[in-house]
Structures are given as C-alpha cells and as structure tokens.
Design a protein around this motif. Sequence first.
Motif, PDB file in Angstrom:
ATOM      1  N   ARG A 137       0.837  -1.213   0.000  1.00 26.61           N
ATOM      2  CA  ARG A 137       0.000   0.000   0.000  1.00 26.61           C
ATOM      3  C   ARG A 137       0.863   1.251   0.000  1.00 26.61           C
ATOM      4  NH1 ARG A 137      -3.506  -2.541   3.949  1.00 26.61           N
ATOM      5  NH2 ARG A 137      -2.653  -1.215   5.558  1.00 26.61           N
ATOM      6  N   ARG A 138       1.931   1.223   0.792  1.00 27.86           N
ATOM      7  CA  ARG A 138       2.785   2.402   0.880  1.00 27.86           C
ATOM      8  C   ARG A 138       3.419   2.694  -0.485  1.00 27.86           C
ATOM      9  NH1 ARG A 138       6.935   0.976   4.262  1.00 27.86           N
ATOM     10  NH2 ARG A 138       5.429   0.606   5.900  1.00 27.86           N
ATOM     11  N   ALA A 139       3.866   1.638  -1.157  1.00 29.35           N
ATOM     12  CA  ALA A 139       4.483   1.823  -2.478  1.00 29.35           C
ATOM     13  C   ALA A 139       3.455   2.365  -3.477  1.00 29.35           C
ATOM     14  CB  ALA A 139       5.063   0.503  -2.971  1.00 29.35           C
ATOM     15  N   LEU A 140       2.243   1.823  -3.437  1.00 34.62           N
ATOM     16  CA  LEU A 140       1.221   2.228  -4.408  1.00 34.62           C
ATOM     17  C   LEU A 140       0.731   3.647  -4.172  1.00 34.62           C
ATOM     18  CD1 LEU A 140      -0.796  -1.085  -4.549  1.00 34.62           C
ATOM     19  CD2 LEU A 140       0.383  -0.028  -6.472  1.00 34.62           C
ATOM     20  N   ARG A 174       6.952   9.270 -11.088  1.00 34.52           N
ATOM     21  CA  ARG A 174       7.007   8.786 -12.473  1.00 34.52           C
ATOM     22  C   ARG A 174       6.881   7.277 -12.575  1.00 34.52           C
ATOM     23  NH1 ARG A 174      12.109  11.544 -14.996  1.00 34.52           N
ATOM     24  NH2 ARG A 174      12.844   9.968 -13.576  1.00 34.52           N
ATOM     25  N   GLN A 175       7.165   6.567 -11.481  1.00 36.82           N
ATOM     26  CA  GLN A 175       7.054   5.108 -11.513  1.00 36.82           C
ATOM     27  C   GLN A 175       5.675   4.598 -11.080  1.00 36.82           C
ATOM     28  OE1 GLN A 175      10.339   6.283 -10.265  1.00 36.82           O
ATOM     29  NE2 GLN A 175      10.766   6.014 -12.428  1.00 36.82           N
ATOM     30  N   ALA A 176       4.774   5.530 -10.798  1.00 33.66           N
ATOM     31  CA  ALA A 176       3.465   5.116 -10.274  1.00 33.66           C
ATOM     32  C   ALA A 176       2.746   4.168 -11.243  1.00 33.66           C
ATOM     33  CB  ALA A 176       2.603   6.338  -9.977  1.00 33.66           C
ATOM     34  N   ILE A 177       2.841   4.457 -12.526  1.00 34.20           N
ATOM     35  CA  ILE A 177       2.174   3.603 -13.527  1.00 34.20           C
ATOM     36  C   ILE A 177       2.793   2.210 -13.542  1.00 34.20           C
ATOM     37  CG2 ILE A 177       1.746   3.311 -16.008  1.00 34.20           C
ATOM     38  CD1 ILE A 177       0.018   5.468 -14.863  1.00 34.20           C
ATOM     39  N   ASP A 178       4.124   2.154 -13.423  1.00 36.72           N
ATOM     40  CA  ASP A 178       4.793   0.848 -13.400  1.00 36.72           C
ATOM     41  C   ASP A 178       4.333   0.028 -12.207  1.00 36.72           C
ATOM     42  OD1 ASP A 178       6.219   1.647 -15.593  1.00 36.72           O
ATOM     43  OD2 ASP A 178       7.949   2.312 -14.446  1.00 36.72           O
ATOM     44  N   ARG A 179       4.193   0.708 -11.064  1.00 36.10           N
ATOM     45  CA  ARG A 179       3.752  -0.018  -9.864  1.00 36.10           C
ATOM     46  C   ARG A 179       2.318  -0.509 -10.020  1.00 36.10           C
ATOM     47  NH1 ARG A 179       7.095   3.866  -7.153  1.00 36.10           N
ATOM     48  NH2 ARG A 179       5.337   5.272  -7.007  1.00 36.10           N
ATOM     49  N   LEU A 180       1.488   0.317 -10.649  1.00 38.14           N
ATOM     50  CA  LEU A 180       0.103  -0.081 -10.868  1.00 38.14           C
ATOM     51  C   LEU A 180       0.056  -1.318 -11.770  1.00 38.14           C
ATOM     52  CD1 LEU A 180      -2.851   0.487 -10.461  1.00 38.14           C
ATOM     53  CD2 LEU A 180      -2.767   2.091 -12.361  1.00 38.14           C
ATOM     54  N   GLN A 181       0.908  -1.323 -12.791  1.00 33.11           N
ATOM     55  CA  GLN A 181       0.911  -2.486 -13.680  1.00 33.11           C
ATOM     56  C   GLN A 181       1.446  -3.710 -12.983  1.00 33.11           C
ATOM     57  OE1 GLN A 181       2.502  -1.109 -17.420  1.00 33.11           O
ATOM     58  NE2 GLN A 181       0.484  -0.292 -17.908  1.00 33.11           N
ATOM     59  N   GLU A 182       2.387  -3.501 -12.074  1.00 33.19           N
ATOM     60  CA  GLU A 182       2.889  -4.604 -11.267  1.00 33.19           C
ATOM     61  C   GLU A 182       1.731  -5.214 -10.456  1.00 33.19           C
ATOM     62  OE1 GLU A 182       6.193  -2.943  -9.090  1.00 33.19           O
ATOM     63  OE2 GLU A 182       6.937  -4.934  -8.603  1.00 33.19           O
ATOM     64  N   LEU A 183       0.930  -4.341  -9.884  1.00 32.92           N
ATOM     65  CA  LEU A 183      -0.236  -4.793  -9.111  1.00 32.92           C
ATOM     66  C   LEU A 183      -1.200  -5.566 -10.005  1.00 32.92           C
ATOM     67  CD1 LEU A 183      -2.170  -4.675  -6.608  1.00 32.92           C
ATOM     68  CD2 LEU A 183      -3.002  -2.518  -7.539  1.00 32.92           C
ATOM     69  N   TYR A 184      -1.571  -4.988 -11.124  1.00 35.36           N
ATOM     70  CA  TYR A 184      -2.571  -5.615 -11.987  1.00 35.36           C
ATOM     71  C   TYR A 184      -2.055  -6.923 -12.591  1.00 35.36           C
ATOM     72  CZ  TYR A 184      -5.582  -1.501 -11.626  1.00 35.36           C
ATOM     73  OH  TYR A 184      -6.397  -0.496 -11.170  1.00 35.36           O
ATOM     74  N   THR A 221       7.328  -3.012  -6.126  1.00 32.44           N
ATOM     75  CA  THR A 221       8.643  -2.397  -5.999  1.00 32.44           C
ATOM     76  C   THR A 221       8.507  -1.040  -5.323  1.00 32.44           C
ATOM     77  OG1 THR A 221       9.205  -3.441  -8.086  1.00 32.44           O
ATOM     78  CG2 THR A 221      10.690  -1.739  -7.296  1.00 32.44           C
ATOM     79  N   PRO A 222       9.195  -0.828  -4.201  1.00 28.22           N
ATOM     80  CA  PRO A 222       9.017   0.453  -3.501  1.00 28.22           C
ATOM     81  C   PRO A 222       9.628   1.624  -4.275  1.00 28.22           C
ATOM     82  CG  PRO A 222      10.375  -1.067  -2.204  1.00 28.22           C
ATOM     83  CD  PRO A 222      10.124  -1.718  -3.535  1.00 28.22           C
TER      84      PRO A 222
END
Length: 67
Positions: free
Chosen positions: A33-36, A41-51, A66-67
């Motif tokens: 949750r903290r990472a998301l 600029r990496q927010a989209i990458d993290r979202l895709q990691e989640l999905y 990935t934090p």
Amino acid sequence: MTHTRCPGCPDGTKGPGKYLCHGCWTGLTMAARRALKRRDRQAIDRLQELYRQLGANVPLTKITITP
Ligand SMILES: [Zn+2]
C-alpha cells in the motif's frame, strides 16, 4: 462520479482514482500500500505490477510492489 469494477475481486467496485475496492486495498500488505500510494514517475509501473499479479491470481497478501 462513476464507480468501476474492482480488478481484485468479482463483485467489488472502486471509486474514481482508486486502484482497488476498499476490501482489496486493506487486504494488501502495508508495504504494498505504501508503495502504491506514492505518486511519481514510476506510479504507472507499480500499478501495472499490481494488476499483473492480480491477473496471475496472486493472493492479496502475497502481492509485492517495488518500492
Ligand atoms: Zn476488490
């Protein structure tokens, strides 16, 4: 304001700007949750990691971002 289907569960809905419904969000680990929640600029990458992990049926408690 429209609610869209939650990608993490069959019948949850999520509000605008949210990644998951409340139930799924609270099912994630604190670290995920903290990472998301970081918006950079990496927010989209993290979202895709989640999905990607949701699509692979990884349990919420095992999802790592990935934090
Ligand atoms: Zn959900």
